[in-house]
Design an enzyme around this catalytic site. Structure first.
Site, short mmCIF file in Angstrom:
data_model
loop_
_atom_site.label_atom_id
_atom_site.label_comp_id
_atom_site.label_asym_id
_atom_site.label_seq_id
_atom_site.Cartn_x
_atom_site.Cartn_y
_atom_site.Cartn_z
N GLN A 196 38.18 36.87 40.29
CA GLN A 196 37.45 38.07 39.87
C GLN A 196 36.70 37.84 38.56
O GLN A 196 36.16 38.79 37.99
CB GLN A 196 38.41 39.26 39.72
CG GLN A 196 39.18 39.61 40.98
CD GLN A 196 38.31 40.17 42.08
OE1 GLN A 196 37.15 40.53 41.85
NE2 GLN A 196 38.83 40.25 43.28
N LYS A 219 33.16 35.75 46.99
CA LYS A 219 33.12 36.84 46.01
C LYS A 219 32.00 36.64 45.01
O LYS A 219 31.89 37.37 44.02
CB LYS A 219 34.47 36.93 45.28
CG LYS A 219 35.63 37.36 46.17
CD LYS A 219 36.86 37.61 45.36
CE LYS A 219 38.14 37.61 46.16
NZ LYS A 219 38.29 38.73 47.12
N CYS A 403 46.37 43.80 48.22
CA CYS A 403 47.12 42.53 48.20
C CYS A 403 47.85 42.36 46.88
O CYS A 403 47.92 41.26 46.33
CB CYS A 403 46.21 41.33 48.46
SG CYS A 403 45.44 41.36 50.06
#
Lengths: 449, 141
Positions: A196, A219, A403
């Site tokens: 992230q 991502k 998750c």
């Protein structure tokens, strides 16, 4: 703001959706889609195999992608990058090749309670197999790990410290430099889950001094099924291979084999060249981003974003996401029927209690402690129901446990709604989110438990 | 009426907040646990038989409006039925929410549960609607 990035993303243009789930996966720009298509039209063959020109071309684009990734995160050498399917596979590689071979019953693995299952379940396995202890660094009520928590958990006997750079649930930006330093001071190695963060901010693995750092391509505008593992060279040299088979060998005899050099030693079987090419194109796209403030651009820019005129690439990505995140937090905070979690959350009374619409001094700190991920709940309405109502307005958000079941359990929650941003998002997307939340409230008003 | 209102009907809303079928049985013959790992919906069914007849049935757990409401509607329908009747009704329901053809006469056997047919317009939520029923089906085996 930044409306012009959306035009590069056919899916967003054709569907008129407010896509607020980039922490799950991002949409892909034409530049990436074209690069993959060009690869199959002009350069497809099995890399490292054939003695013909086309195979050499495929090998070349594959190796160039590796070089580009190395430069993107400032790795010293390109052979410190191993291609994998995704961050999950990278983390399993570390758990199997390093964890199982270097831990004993007196050793300790320390993770943050914020870890995604991918940086948690493999360590449960390693812990069970090696008899080592698994411990967690917990968060305070604003979703952050305090210095005291770091100092009391990362102690002598700790051999592995696993930490997510940015929480995929709360958006918390963890103090990884401090955590890595602390890990090294007790003789532990650090594993950074940068899934992230690499897509959203400038990462310098040398400055961080990370031992391992992993991320997924999908991502960060690249296709699904390509990811990377960065590691310090001495670790890659020392570790045993993870997967065995074609390409990762040197000599194979009936009863034994020798292995190829790093990083090929970790890349068994025919590789995902299409993915590597796509990731390479995605990095080009991110590096080349600049701001366009021309008059005919209909979008109104804030003064903060206008300052970005001098910024380029990842700096722009970060500036845009900062503005969107702060705008969304501000708008969500106005909704009395919504509870926000994390650094910019409702619990952070220092920031929000003073008065409804006035930012207090603490607000500015949020900019540096929360990335473009926000978790919240509509009071009394289950997140899946919220997501379905939002979907009816073409607003895409994630609902569930993301998750990260241990984190939600620690926070006393079953699930949350989550929005997350990327460069193609606009303030209009946030406005659509807020309108759809009002619609949710209206629909459920009579039925709140 | 849009798809949303066709799914979030008064019947499902009322059942989702009602606690009349949501409790633990004092005496039970069997219990079965059902879970949707991807979304966290978690349900436990408890059953008491009188011979072949479902004498009492209840649920506990947590989840969204659809999963909770569907569980409560199912319990109203199956209480008092024989094991064989219950299995037959569950199979009709599961066929219905999965978008397979179901005859009008069969639909009518489902009582209020037939209004969950509209869940087919919200494919992401079919597993919410079927959780209790799948769990019940497992318990009947």
């Amino acid at each position: 703001m930044a409306y012009f990035f959306k035009r590069d993303f056919p899916l967003l243009i054709q569907n008129n959706i407010a896509y607020l789930d980039s922490a799950a996966t991002t949409q892909k720009p034409m530049q990436v889609i074209n690069a993959i298509s060009e690869y199959y039209k002009n350069a497809n063959a099995n890399p490292h195999r054939g003695a013909y020109k086309l195979s050499l071309e495929s090998t070349k684009v594959y190796d160039e992608a590796r070089k580009k990734i190395a430069k993107f995160i400032n790795a010293k050498r390109e052979n410190q990058i191993v291609f994998t399917r995704n961050a999950t596979e990278s983390l399993n590689l570390i758990a199997y090749s390093y964890g199982l071979n270097n831990l004993g019953s007196k050793d300790k693995i320390v993770l943050s309670i914020m870890e995604h299952h991918s940086n948690l379940v493999p360590w449960q396995y390693v812990s069970r197999k090696t008899g080592s202890t698994l411990e967690y660094m917990y968060i305070n009520k604003t979703g952050e790990i305090t210095d005291e928590e770091i100092d009391s958990k990362i102690v002598e006997g700790t051999k592995i410290v696993g930490i997510t750079h940015v929480s995929n649930v709360l958006g918390t930006i963890n103090p990884i430099e401090k955590i890595i330093k602390k890990a090294h001071s007790v003789g532990a190695i650090s594993i950074v889950d940068a899934s992230q963060s690499v897509p959203h901010m400038k990462i310098d693995v040398q400055k961080l001094d990370a031992d391992f750092l992993v991320f997924s391509g999908h991502k960060m505008l690249a296709p699904l099924g390509i990811g990377a593992l960065y590691a310090k060279s001495e670790l890659l040299e020392k570790m045993k291979p993870f997967l065995f088979g074609g390409d990762m060998i040197e000599y194979v005899y009936e009863q034994n084999a020798t292995f190829a050099e790093v990083p090929t030693k970790y890349e068994a079987g025919t590789q995902n060249v299409e993915g590597a090419v796509g990731l390479s194109a995605a990095i080009d796209y991110l590096n080349n981003i600049g701001m366009d403030f021309s008059e005919n651009n209909e979008i109104k820019y804030s003064e903060e974003v206008k300052k970005c005129k001098t910024l380029k690439g990842m700096e722009v990505v970060q500036a845009i996401e900062k503005e969107l995140t702060m705008y969304a937090l501000e708008e969500l905070q106005k909704l009395a029927f919504v509870t926000i979690y994390g650094p910019g959350g409702t619990e952070n009374t220092e920031i929000f209690s003073a008065s409804n619409n006035v930012r207090s001094a603490g607000w500015n700190n949020i900019e540096n402690s929360q990335a473009g991920v926000i978790s919240f709940n509509v009071n009394g309405v289950h997140p899946h129901d919220v997501a379905s109502v939002l979907d009816s307005e073409n607003v895409c958000i994630r609902s569930g446990n993301h998750c990260a079941q241990p984190l939600l359990r620690f926070m006393g929650l079953e699930s949350t709604c989550r929005v997350s941003f990327y460069i193609y998002n606009t303030k209009e997307d946030v406005d659509r989110l807020i309108d759809a939340l009002y619609k949710t409230k209206k629909l459920f008003a009579k039925w709140i438990r | 009426m849009d798809d949303l209102e066709e799914v979030y009907t008064n019947i499902i809303m009322e059942h989702s907040i009602s606690t009349k079928n949501k409790y633990n049985l004092i005496e039970k013959d069997k219990e079965e646990h059902g879970h949707n790992p991807s979304c966290g919906d978690d349900i436990t069914l408890e059953i008491k038989f009188d011979g072949n007849i479902i004498k009492d049935l209840s649920y506990a757990g947590y989840g969204c409006t659809i999963s909770q409401g569907s569980a409560s509607i199912m319990i109203d329908l199956l209480k008092g039925k024989s094991k064989e009747e219950a299995i037959k009704l569950i199979d009709i329901f599961l066929k219905m929410v999965n978008g397979e053809d179901v005859e009008e006469a069969e639909l009518n056997m489902l009582g209020d549960a037939k209004y969950l047919k509209n869940i087919t317009k919200m494919p992401a939520r079919i597993k919410c609607a079927s959780l209790a029923w799948e769990t019940m089906r497992k318990m009947m085996e």
